[in-house]
Design an enzyme around this catalytic site. Structure first.
Site, PDB file in Angstrom:
ATOM      1  N   ASP A 179       0.769  -1.248   0.000  1.00 24.68           N
ATOM      2  CA  ASP A 179       0.000   0.000   0.000  1.00 24.68           C
ATOM      3  C   ASP A 179       0.798   1.296   0.000  1.00 24.68           C
ATOM      4  O   ASP A 179       0.540   2.181  -0.785  1.00 24.68           O
ATOM      5  CB  ASP A 179      -0.936   0.011   1.210  1.00 24.68           C
ATOM      6  CG  ASP A 179      -1.841  -1.218   1.246  1.00 24.68           C
ATOM      7  OD1 ASP A 179      -1.571  -2.189   0.511  1.00 24.68           O
ATOM      8  OD2 ASP A 179      -2.819  -1.203   2.001  1.00 24.68           O
ATOM      9  N   GLU A 403       1.548  -9.718  11.259  1.00 17.30           N
ATOM     10  CA  GLU A 403       1.312  -9.221   9.898  1.00 17.30           C
ATOM     11  C   GLU A 403       2.651  -8.929   9.211  1.00 17.30           C
ATOM     12  O   GLU A 403       2.876  -9.269   8.070  1.00 17.30           O
ATOM     13  CB  GLU A 403       0.463  -7.941   9.987  1.00 17.30           C
ATOM     14  CG  GLU A 403       0.047  -7.374   8.648  1.00 17.30           C
ATOM     15  CD  GLU A 403      -0.866  -6.161   8.795  1.00 17.30           C
ATOM     16  OE1 GLU A 403      -1.040  -5.673   9.932  1.00 17.30           O
ATOM     17  OE2 GLU A 403      -1.408  -5.710   7.771  1.00 17.30           O
TER      18      GLU A 403
END
Ligand code: GLC
Length: 435
Positions: A179, A403
């Site tokens: 992102d 993550e």
């Protein structure tokens, strides 16, 4: 509990009966490329459940119209108010192609890992250790998935490379799955910041130091709204979208996906489709040389509007071996490994924009390590491939299934109990240790 049991338990806790959340709270829906990696993990202990993951993902595939074959970045299978932007924000309800599909979706895609993951799942199902039932099931599932995979790859080539340049374009940083990579800083500068109000939800789950800043969010929201204002029409979007990038991550993953798709199509008798994909693969293989950085000795992305290379050394540019491209990234990877102790950071640590804690600007992502390592092994760089795997294993055992991870300290960051991290362990490490 063994790491293998912990990893399985994470998938089970995140399971919502057919699809798996990346992690509860922070990501309450089904994500596109997460689903494929997660299916690989399920495949190691529940093959039926693994195929279901992909069935659910492809429920959201658009049919008909200019976006026929599109698979969204997010499938909103259920309601949740813990995530921004949720289904109402994207404006896709009633869009051409969404009639009759089983779920609401976002309007951008993500790296098309599916064909490769399906092939790896198929290879596992064909092993002698799988039961006859599992093998029969796999055959049926692959036969059903193949036309959908072909449609998806056609969408990428048709909608995002209409002039047949060989290099698809993406129209939103979230589409890359990486992102807020520093590679997107330059093209994002040309995107206006939205002035409309909106409320982020991510900062309620994770510390702001690990997430992108407000100026980034203002621009990605602008692009989301822009897409909607064009009625999601790919032609209109490519005519005027202020953000258009040839992302080396998507290009490499699509390329490898098409190579695997060709193999599956040939095995299952889809001869015309295999031939069609082979032409695309050839074209990309020739065109990708334009994305080689003589500065960093690896592939990089490009601003598709200005034609300027986005000369930023990110881990996406190390997927060249995985994609089967000609540029040899082996020696570059040796440098990366010498510079950071834990796995491969998402941005090279010697780059000025490297931030070890902030999302895709430095941290290590385990599934990317896996793809790069597998690619290196395919090209005969076994020492580097095994070293990446060794370091990934170390991260799993010291820090668990986060993550992402700090490449300098090895500390786990972002969301905890993360599905694709657990799945990567199950597929790539746990199984290998048994051998
Ligand atoms: C973030 C990541 C993206 C991932 C999603 C769910 O948005 O950047 O790659 O798919 O989280 O895990």
């Amino acid at each position: 509990m063994s790491l293998q049991d912990q990893a399985r338990a994470i998938l089970m806790v995140n399971d919502r009966g057919g699809y798996t959340l990346p992690t509860d709270g922070l990501y309450p829906f089904q994500w596109n490329w997460d689903a494929s990696v997660t299916a690989l993990g399920w495949m190691t202990f529940d093959q039926k459940r693994a195929w279901e993951e992909l069935r659910w993902l492809f429920k959201g595939q658009w049919r008909g119209g200019p976006n026929d074959g599109f698979v969204a970045q997010i499938n909103f299978h259920a309601e949740s108010d813990t995530y921004f932007p949720g289904p109402d924000e994207w404006g896709t309800d009633g869009a051409i192609g969404t009639q009759g599909i089983g779920t609401r979706t976002s309007s951008i895609s993500q790296p098309p890992l599916h064909a490769t993951m399906v092939r790896w799942m198929w290879m596992r199902a064909c092993k002698a250790s799988s039961s006859t039932d599992e093998q029969d099931l796999a055959k049926k599932e692959v036969m059903e998935l193949l036309p959908r995979l072909v449609a998806h790859h056609r969408w990428w080539y048709r909608a995002r490379d209409p002039k047949n340049t060989g290099l698809v374009v993406n129209i939103h940083p979230w589409e890359t799955g990486m992102d807020n990579s520093p590679a997107w800083d330059e093209p994002l500068r040309h995107v206006p910041e939205t002035t409309r109000p909106y409320a982020r939800r991510d900062l309620g789950h994770v510390d702001a130091s690990m997430r992108p800043p407000k100026s980034f969010y203002d621009r990605v929201v602008y692009l989301m709204d822009f897409n909607r204002a064009q009625g999601f029409d790919p032609e209109k979007i490519l005519r005027t979208c202020p953000y258009q990038v040839n992302d080396i991550g998507i290009i490499s993953i699509l390329q490898r996906g098409s190579v695997d798709l060709i193999a599956l199509c040939e095995e299952f008798g889809l001869v015309t489709e295999a031939r069609e994909m082979a032409q695309r693969v050839q074209l990309t293989r020739a065109s990708v040389n334009a994305l080689w950085s003589p500065v960093w000795h690896q592939y990089v992305s490009r601003n598709a509007i200005t034609g300027q290379l986005l000369d930023v050394p990110t881990s996406a540019g190390l997927l060249g071996a995985y994609a089967g491209f000609d540029g040899d990234v082996g020696s570059t990877i040796r440098h990366w490994l010498a510079e950071t102790p834990y796995g491969l950071p998402s941005t090279r640590s010697t780059y000025v924009g490297f931030e070890p804690l902030r999302y895709w600007r430095g941290p290590v992502w385990q599934h990317i390590n896996m793809l790069i390592s597998v690619g290196l092994q395919d090209q005969g760089h076994n020492i580097e491939a095994l070293e990446i795997r060794r370091r990934s294993e170390q991260l799993f055992s010291v820090a668990g299934f986060h993550e992402y991870y700090d490449p300098l300290s090895g500390k786990g960051l972002g969301g905890k109990t993360f599905s694709w991290t657990a799945a990567t362990y199950l597929h790539w490490i746990a199984d290998w240790k048994k051998k």
